[in-house]
Design an enzyme around this catalytic site. Structure first.
Site, short mmCIF file in Angstrom:
data_model
loop_
_atom_site.label_atom_id
_atom_site.label_comp_id
_atom_site.label_asym_id
_atom_site.label_seq_id
_atom_site.Cartn_x
_atom_site.Cartn_y
_atom_site.Cartn_z
N GLU A 45 0.82 -1.21 0.00
CA GLU A 45 0.00 0.00 0.00
C GLU A 45 0.85 1.26 0.00
O GLU A 45 0.49 2.26 -0.65
CB GLU A 45 -0.92 0.02 1.23
CG GLU A 45 -1.99 -1.07 1.22
CD GLU A 45 -1.57 -2.32 1.96
OE1 GLU A 45 -2.45 -3.00 2.52
OE2 GLU A 45 -0.35 -2.63 1.99
N LEU A 46 1.98 1.24 0.74
CA LEU A 46 2.82 2.44 0.79
C LEU A 46 3.43 2.73 -0.57
O LEU A 46 3.45 3.88 -1.02
CB LEU A 46 3.92 2.28 1.85
CG LEU A 46 4.82 3.50 2.04
CD1 LEU A 46 4.03 4.72 2.48
CD2 LEU A 46 5.93 3.20 3.05
N TRP A 94 20.71 -12.73 -3.55
CA TRP A 94 19.42 -12.10 -3.80
C TRP A 94 18.25 -13.06 -3.57
O TRP A 94 17.15 -12.83 -4.03
CB TRP A 94 19.39 -11.50 -5.20
CG TRP A 94 20.34 -10.34 -5.33
CD1 TRP A 94 21.08 -9.76 -4.33
CD2 TRP A 94 20.68 -9.62 -6.52
NE1 TRP A 94 21.84 -8.74 -4.82
CE2 TRP A 94 21.62 -8.62 -6.16
CE3 TRP A 94 20.27 -9.72 -7.85
CZ2 TRP A 94 22.16 -7.73 -7.09
CZ3 TRP A 94 20.81 -8.83 -8.77
CH2 TRP A 94 21.74 -7.85 -8.40
N HIS A 125 21.09 4.44 -16.08
CA HIS A 125 20.07 4.86 -15.12
C HIS A 125 19.48 6.22 -15.47
O HIS A 125 18.52 6.66 -14.85
CB HIS A 125 20.66 4.88 -13.71
CG HIS A 125 21.22 3.55 -13.29
ND1 HIS A 125 22.55 3.24 -13.41
CD2 HIS A 125 20.61 2.44 -12.81
CE1 HIS A 125 22.74 2.00 -12.99
NE2 HIS A 125 21.59 1.49 -12.62
#
Length: 754
Positions: A18-19, A561, A694
């Site tokens: 939700e954040l 990871w 990036h």
């Protein structure tokens, strides 16, 4: 002395992220600041109540962050880079977002602050910036406001603060060089002010995090703790909190501090509980980090009970998570696709709170039946066929030194490869992935949801691969890639095709800001039931006469990871992955793929926190890579890629990988990273990244040429490759085409200038 439970922190993002959704909606201008703030309040209230219901006695407050808790601390101290400051000196949530992201709905865009890994986790923090003569003041009162929220809800709480010495340690000096430790005296008054405000609110305990105390710190930094904590003493009780390693090497420094308690990580550290009890002041509380905050496994509570029970009644004792539960998914109960057996092996953040409550109750009462019942699935797992594969274990035991050696040294291999590929000087290539367009993501999603059958899915992926080859040939690249249209994530894709991994539906953890990742879980011995990448690599190669690279994620990166097993060493897991991918290298080679890239961006970030532990890690990490690659024949060229990092302190290990070509991120450092390779006299070929993927900015031909000329001053031109910094997955096609066209043109110009 009743034992209490507490956590060092709780996941912020919400069960359904939700954040993340609220942040990104606000950033895009699709919702108001008030709506974002409301989501934060709702999540905090929910998470406090959930922890309380699960059995946590002291709730953490101050662990919530709109972007990152280190960045929150920067604002608490009034440490805002000049380029991000509001004209009137005020701060608001957009100030915070501009520091973290470079832009926000209000204020002028400016370069984002640097981001780097939080100790040895996969979480990233925003690096504080320090300048000489800097002033600090309490302006950002988020912590105090959240304390008021929690108190108004009737909770028993423990505010959380990042400690002053660790905060300075994590930062970097900008501008004129100076010792940032000299700023300690300037930030302490702000900490004193905050502690005074907490005392006014009736707070008894404050958790003050100093994880730098587990590091091999310079003596000047160790010496800084005593005067710092002398200044902070007396207003509230301080729980000095450490994690990610043990404290024994720095215990002399710790026991001299005027604090009232110490939290230790008993999962990742090697501290002996009896020794800690003997050496700590008798009136100190010991918070025992017995439940792993960084993994997803159910704890053997009978074992934890035995570890700590001898201290019951002898000193004040709390039981806790080893570190913040930020690094764990939130709730196992919503996982509906995990089978019952595997699900019984796991515990996410809420279940870990429940484990602490069970442990507390047993320690307080002496009754252990509930612990034995909880731990029963762990005993079953130890004998499960899902965990143990005799063939894998036998193969691992049979590894010899020869398995990690290429047939001949680099000089001999390089001759064979030159004869095979006949590449020009300054050969051009990319790192692997091409833009993941809406069409590609939609194709994978439709297939995953069952809206698209396998044949139509494969036809769609094949078309995207074909287009990637056409684009590269049109651009004039020398060594091509298939573009990775079939891959959602460089680790998840391989985990899905290897036995020994499982995946969750909602096992999200925060990586940074609004970015969340869903790591695979290693549940057992790892093997490869069938080829993984061969079919698409072979198809791509059939479309062109130019070499197409096979693309693999390396064993150390897959390990780092993922959520690893806890019943075997990380070395064992890495070598099992290496053996599985060794077979993939052999199959790619047999299918006619002559260049194979094995990415290891996580090799450096997997380093232990203490320098004295590096050699052992690097030894097996390098061996795992070599086991993976060494099956290749001399004429097969092995590439590896590493993301932006410092290499000078691990150059021996980089060279020991014995990759024929290494590609690295260097454009942001203006080729300075190559100094490490030059000083070391690195013998193999190097592809220094010539532009930053990036950024959407398109580098000019002249700019790329200048970088390559600078590279050629350090590395012989005949050993240089030309490539972007990293994969192009997150870029759009227009800037990708333009940037690669300029890169190819720059390489052609340099060839003609010979």
């Amino acid at each position: 002395m009743t034992i209490l439970t507490h956590t060092l922190g709780f996941p912020r993002v919400g069960l359904r992220r939700e954040l993340k959704k609220a942040q990104e909606s606000y950033w895009a201008g699709n919702s108001t600041r008030e709506a974002l703030l409301a989501v934060g309040r709702e999540l905090r209230a929910r998470h406090w109540e959930q922890q309380k219901q699960a059995g946590i006695d002291l709730l953490p407050v101050g662990d919530f962050a709109w972007y990152d808790h280190v960045l929150t601390t920067s604002l608490l101290l009034g440490n805002v880079p000049a380029r991000h400051q509001n004209n009137d000196g005020s701060m608001d949530i957009d100030t915070l977002f501009r520091i973290g992201r470079g832009r926000a709905p209000t204020g002028e865009p400016a370069a984002a602050a640097e981001m780097t890994k939080w100790f040895n986790t996969n979480y990233h923090y925003i690096v504080p910036e320090f300048s000489k003569g800097q002033q600090f003041r309490l302006t950002w009162t988020q912590l105090l406001e959240e304390v008021d929220e929690a108190l108004a809800l009737g909770h028993k709480i423990k505010p959380v603060l990042l400690g002053p010495v660790t905060y300075l340690w994590l930062g970097k000096v900008k501008g004129e060089p100076f010792d940032r430790l000299t700023l300690l005296k300037d930030i302490l008054p702000v900490y004193q002010h905050v502690l005074a405000e907490l005392a006014k609110r009736g707070i008894e305990w404050v958790q003050i995090d100093e994880p730098a105390l587990v590091l091999e710190l310079p003596q000047a930094w160790l010496d800084a703790f005593k005067p710092a904590y002398d200044a902070l003493a007396g207003q509230v009780k301080l729980l000095l909190t450490t994690y990610f390693e043990g404290v024994t090497p720095n215990l002399d420094t710790i026991i001299a501090l005027p604090v009232q308690g110490l939290h230790v990580d008993l999962i990742h550290g090697k501290d002996d509980v009896a020794e800690l009890h003997q050496r700590l002041p008798v009136d100190w509380l010991l918070s025992a980090g017995l439940i792993n905050g960084r993994n997803v496994w159910r704890a053997d509570l009978t074992e934890k009970y035995a570890q700590i029970n001898a201290l019951v009644g002898k000193r004040a004792l709390w039981v806790a998570s080893s570190c913040s539960l930020l690094h764990s998914p939130i709730d196992l109960s919503v996982e509906t696709r995990l089978d019952t057996e595997v699900k019984s092996w796991f515990a996410f953040a809420l279940q870990k709170c429940g484990e602490l409550a069970l442990l507390r109750d047993a320690l307080n009462s002496g009754e252990t039946a509930a612990l034995e019942e909880w731990s029963a699935p762990i005993q079953a797992r130890r004998h499960s066929r899902r965990v143990h594969n005799a063939a894998v274990e036998k193969r691992l035991a049979a590894i010899t030194a020869q398995d990690s050696q290429r047939e001949n040294p680099y000089e001999v291999r390089a001759e064979a490869q030159r004869a095979r590929f006949k590449l020009p000087a300054w050969p051009t290539t990319t790192i692997g992935s091409f833009p993941q367009t809406t069409e590609i993501r939609g194709l994978r999603l439709d297939f995953k949801k069952g809206n698209l059958d396998a044949n139509n899915y494969r036809t769609g992926i094949a078309e995207h691969i074909k287009q990637a080859i056409i684009e590269q040939e049109r651009l004039g690249l020398d060594v091509l890639v298939h573009g990775e249209a079939e891959r959602n994530d460089m680790v998840e894709y391989f985990g899905e095709h290897l036995d020994g991994f499982v995946f969750t539906q909602n096992g999200w953890v925060q990586s940074y800001g609004s970015r969340c990742v869903k790591p695979p879980v290693v549940i057992g011995d790892i093997s490869r039931p069938a080829p993984i990448t061969v079919e698409w690599a072979k198809y791509a190669q059939s479309l062109t006469d130019k070499p197409v690279k096979g693309m693999l994620t390396g064993p150390v990166t897959i390990l780092c990871w993922s959520f690893p097993r806890e019943d075997v060493t990380r070395e064992t897991i890495a070598k099992q992955i290496a053996l599985a991918l060794r077979d993939e290298v052999a199959d790619l080679e047999a299918a006619g793929i002559g260049i194979i890239q094995i990415d290891e961006p996580a090799l450096r970030e997997g380093l232990p926190l203490r320098r004295s532990d590096w050699d052992a890690y690097l030894e097996w990490g390098v061996e795992a890579f070599r086991i993976n690659a060494a099956v290749a024949k001399d004429e097969t060229q092995i590439h590896t890629h590493m993301c932006y990092c410092e290499f000078n302190d691990i150059m021996d290990s980089i060279a020991a990988l014995d990759a024929d070509v290494i590609t690295i991120e260097t454009s942001r450092s203006d080729m300075e990273l190559l100094e490490s390779f030059e000083a070391f006299d690195y013998p193999n070929e190097i592809g220094p990244g010539v532009y930053d993927i990036h950024s959407p900015n398109v580098p000019s031909v002249e700019w790329i040429e200048a970088l390559l000329k600078k590279a050629a001053q350090r590395i012989p031109a005949q050993r240089l490759w030309v490539n972007p910094d990293c994969g192009l997955k997150t870029r759009g096609w227009p800037e990708t085409r333009a940037a690669l066209a300029n890169m190819v043109k720059a390489a052609h110009n340099l060839r003609q200038a010979k």
